[in-house]
Motif scaffolding. Structure first.
Motif, PDB file in Angstrom:
ATOM      1  N   GLU A  94      50.667  44.019  23.491  1.00  0.00           N
ATOM      2  CA  GLU A  94      49.377  43.451  23.871  1.00  0.00           C
ATOM      3  C   GLU A  94      48.467  43.666  22.675  1.00  0.00           C
ATOM      4  O   GLU A  94      48.352  44.789  22.178  1.00  0.00           O
ATOM      5  N   VAL A 108      44.791  43.644  21.417  1.00  0.00           N
ATOM      6  CA  VAL A 108      43.420  43.671  21.948  1.00  0.00           C
ATOM      7  C   VAL A 108      42.441  43.592  20.786  1.00  0.00           C
ATOM      8  O   VAL A 108      42.606  44.295  19.782  1.00  0.00           O
ATOM      9  N   ARG A 160      38.344  43.934  19.923  1.00  0.00           N
ATOM     10  CA  ARG A 160      37.105  44.465  20.505  1.00  0.00           C
ATOM     11  C   ARG A 160      35.930  44.208  19.575  1.00  0.00           C
ATOM     12  O   ARG A 160      36.026  44.480  18.370  1.00  0.00           O
ATOM     13  N   ALA A 176      33.910  49.342  25.061  1.00  0.00           N
ATOM     14  CA  ALA A 176      34.013  49.356  26.527  1.00  0.00           C
ATOM     15  C   ALA A 176      35.394  49.902  26.873  1.00  0.00           C
ATOM     16  O   ALA A 176      36.241  50.088  25.985  1.00  0.00           O
ATOM     17  N   GLY A 177      35.610  50.153  28.165  1.00  0.00           N
ATOM     18  CA  GLY A 177      36.940  50.497  28.669  1.00  0.00           C
ATOM     19  C   GLY A 177      37.589  51.666  27.951  1.00  0.00           C
ATOM     20  O   GLY A 177      36.962  52.701  27.705  1.00  0.00           O
ATOM     21  N   SER A 178      38.851  51.480  27.576  1.00  0.00           N
ATOM     22  CA  SER A 178      39.632  52.592  27.030  1.00  0.00           C
ATOM     23  C   SER A 178      39.102  53.053  25.677  1.00  0.00           C
ATOM     24  O   SER A 178      39.306  54.213  25.303  1.00  0.00           O
ATOM     25  N   TYR A 188      48.997  47.536  21.921  1.00  0.00           N
ATOM     26  CA  TYR A 188      49.520  48.363  23.017  1.00  0.00           C
ATOM     27  C   TYR A 188      50.948  47.929  23.312  1.00  0.00           C
ATOM     28  O   TYR A 188      51.300  46.746  23.161  1.00  0.00           O
ATOM     29  N   ASP A 241      51.640  51.353  29.291  1.00  0.00           N
ATOM     30  CA  ASP A 241      51.099  50.539  28.181  1.00  0.00           C
ATOM     31  C   ASP A 241      50.361  51.382  27.122  1.00  0.00           C
ATOM     32  O   ASP A 241      49.155  51.201  26.900  1.00  0.00           O
ATOM     33  N   ASP A 275      35.497  42.167  24.612  1.00  0.00           N
ATOM     34  CA  ASP A 275      36.857  42.429  24.132  1.00  0.00           C
ATOM     35  C   ASP A 275      37.830  41.520  24.894  1.00  0.00           C
ATOM     36  O   ASP A 275      37.436  40.875  25.875  1.00  0.00           O
ATOM     37  N   PHE A 276      39.055  41.455  24.421  1.00  0.00           N
ATOM     38  CA  PHE A 276      40.055  40.631  25.121  1.00  0.00           C
ATOM     39  C   PHE A 276      41.449  41.028  24.679  1.00  0.00           C
ATOM     40  O   PHE A 276      41.633  41.651  23.635  1.00  0.00           O
ATOM     41  N   LYS A 277      42.426  40.625  25.495  1.00  0.00           N
ATOM     42  CA  LYS A 277      43.832  40.937  25.231  1.00  0.00           C
ATOM     43  C   LYS A 277      44.613  39.643  25.017  1.00  0.00           C
ATOM     44  O   LYS A 277      44.435  38.673  25.772  1.00  0.00           O
ATOM     45  N   ASP A 318      40.399  37.668  33.662  1.00  0.00           N
ATOM     46  CA  ASP A 318      41.347  38.763  33.912  1.00  0.00           C
ATOM     47  C   ASP A 318      41.672  39.518  32.623  1.00  0.00           C
ATOM     48  O   ASP A 318      42.067  40.684  32.663  1.00  0.00           O
ATOM     49  N   THR A 319      41.581  38.833  31.497  1.00  0.00           N
ATOM     50  CA  THR A 319      42.061  39.421  30.235  1.00  0.00           C
ATOM     51  C   THR A 319      40.949  39.590  29.185  1.00  0.00           C
ATOM     52  O   THR A 319      41.233  40.017  28.072  1.00  0.00           O
ATOM     53  N   CYS A 320      39.737  39.206  29.541  1.00  0.00           N
ATOM     54  CA  CYS A 320      38.591  39.351  28.619  1.00  0.00           C
ATOM     55  C   CYS A 320      37.493  40.151  29.308  1.00  0.00           C
ATOM     56  O   CYS A 320      37.350  40.068  30.527  1.00  0.00           O
ATOM     57  N   ARG A 321      36.689  40.872  28.540  1.00  0.00           N
ATOM     58  CA  ARG A 321      35.417  41.384  29.096  1.00  0.00           C
ATOM     59  C   ARG A 321      34.323  40.417  28.647  1.00  0.00           C
ATOM     60  O   ARG A 321      34.179  40.152  27.447  1.00  0.00           O
ATOM     61  N   ARG A 374      37.984  45.865  39.167  1.00  0.00           N
ATOM     62  CA  ARG A 374      38.391  47.244  38.849  1.00  0.00           C
ATOM     63  C   ARG A 374      37.401  48.248  39.426  1.00  0.00           C
ATOM     64  O   ARG A 374      37.782  49.270  39.957  1.00  0.00           O
TER      65      ARG A 374
HETATM   66  N1  UDP Z   1      43.489  44.085  29.167  1.00  0.00           N
HETATM   67  C1  UDP Z   1      44.372  43.217  29.812  1.00  0.00           C
HETATM   68  N2  UDP Z   1      45.542  43.709  30.293  1.00  0.00           N
HETATM   69  C2  UDP Z   1      45.896  45.006  30.170  1.00  0.00           C
HETATM   70  C3  UDP Z   1      45.001  45.898  29.532  1.00  0.00           C
HETATM   71  C4  UDP Z   1      43.811  45.402  29.046  1.00  0.00           C
HETATM   72  O1  UDP Z   1      44.094  42.023  29.920  1.00  0.00           O
HETATM   73  O2  UDP Z   1      46.991  45.389  30.625  1.00  0.00           O
HETATM   74  C5  UDP Z   1      42.219  43.574  28.624  1.00  0.00           C
HETATM   75  C6  UDP Z   1      41.012  44.093  29.409  1.00  0.00           C
HETATM   76  O3  UDP Z   1      40.677  43.203  30.442  1.00  0.00           O
HETATM   77  C7  UDP Z   1      39.945  44.147  28.349  1.00  0.00           C
HETATM   78  C8  UDP Z   1      40.718  44.444  27.053  1.00  0.00           C
HETATM   79  O4  UDP Z   1      42.059  44.070  27.311  1.00  0.00           O
HETATM   80  O5  UDP Z   1      39.320  42.882  28.205  1.00  0.00           O
HETATM   81  C9  UDP Z   1      40.642  45.896  26.634  1.00  0.00           C
HETATM   82  O6  UDP Z   1      41.048  46.714  27.706  1.00  0.00           O
HETATM   83  P1  UDP Z   1      41.012  48.307  27.562  1.00  0.00           P
HETATM   84  O7  UDP Z   1      41.987  48.748  26.531  1.00  0.00           O
HETATM   85  O8  UDP Z   1      39.605  48.736  27.382  1.00  0.00           O
HETATM   86  O9  UDP Z   1      41.622  48.830  28.914  1.00  0.00           O
HETATM   87  P2  UDP Z   1      41.020  48.967  30.361  1.00  0.00           P
HETATM   88  O10 UDP Z   1      39.696  49.600  30.237  1.00  0.00           O
HETATM   89  O11 UDP Z   1      40.984  47.573  30.885  1.00  0.00           O
HETATM   90  O12 UDP Z   1      42.038  49.812  31.047  1.00  0.00           O
END
Ligand code: UDP
Length: 246
Positions: free
Chosen positions: A90, A92, A94, A98-100, A121, A129, A175-177, A197-200, A220
């Protein structure tokens, strides 16, 4: 579609064969999962919304020279795509913390990054992951160093195109994946989906940190009005696409 057979069912999509081995149908489901599928639910209308948003964004990216698996949207929930072997990575990108990234670095939510960050990832549910480094990708033989460079370049190109597009929609691309695959001619194609689903995605008209969220963080974090938020993204994408002739 006479020879249609289900090849694979994932968390958000089902993949079907067609009578052409190089062409598949990707069916977008209403199912939603988060936290490595520990949280499960449904978002009404999500399949159609995400299929439409993804179709528009893939078309936009193709117009900007990014090779994708997208062929056509064939029904409300279905996209015709080129068959690819998905890389187990994956990618990503950014722009804002945000997030992780916040959890792992202590950066404050909403910090504008000095440069777009590209993170990799490992697509591996059993391991949750985990974050990879380029050296770990080589060690595990998930991609070659040439492919890693290509992925990074493509991810940053996608970020430029999508950031500008969403900016014109009054939305900040936080951010986005992305996922990529290799087709039968060994071409690297952008695959999977690009959707809330895959972008913030943050609504620029809102300053409240919860109200501005137009993406899966509503699901979430149980913020409510998930479908309304996804629909708002679709409406803005549609009107901006019509404006640009995408
Ligand atoms: N994301 C995704 N699928 C995943 C993990 C993350 O589409 O399995 C996207 C998530 O929606 C965000 C970006 O990737 O837009 C970064 O996600 P992050 O690493 O911050 O993880 P999260 O906080 O979503 O667990």
């Amino acid at each position: 579609m006479p020879d249609r057979q289900q090849l694979y069912e994932g968390k958000a999509k089902i993949v079907y064969s067609t009578d052409d081995p190089q062409v598949l149908i990707s069916y977008f489901k209403d199912d939603a999962t988060a936290f490595n599928a520990k949280k499960r639910g449904q978002i009404a209308g999500k399949g159609e919304i995400n299929c439409a948003i993804s179709s528009h964004l893939f078309r936009l990216l193709e117009q900007h020279g990014v090779a994708t698996h997208f062929i056509d949207q064939v029904s409300g929930n279905e996209m015709k795509v080129w068959a690819v072997k998905i890389l187990p990575l994956e990618v990503v990108v950014r722009n804002i913390a945000a997030g992780s990234l916040c959890l792992q670095t202590g950066m404050e939510l909403g910090t504008v990054l000095k440069f777009p960050l590209v993170d990799y990832y490992y697509k591996n549910d059993a391991l949750g992951d985990p974050l990879l480094t380029p050296d770990r990708i080589l060690l595990l033989e998930l991609a070659t160093s040439e492919q890693i460079e290509q992925l990074r370049h493509l991810a940053l190109q996608v970020n430029q195109v999508l950031s500008a597009f969403f900016q014109a929609c009054g939305i900040t691309l936080v951010d986005f994946k992305l996922e990529f695959g290799i087709d039968h001619q060994q071409r690297l194609l952008l695959a999977d989906e690009i959707s809330p689903d895959t972008c913030r995605l943050w609504n620029q008209a809102e300053t409240d940190p919860d109200r501005r969220v137009l993406d899966k963080d509503r699901f979430r974090r149980d913020l409510g009005e998930v479908e309304t938020a996804y629909r708002q993204v679709l409406e803005r994408v549609l009107s901006q696409s019509a404006h640009r002739g995408v």
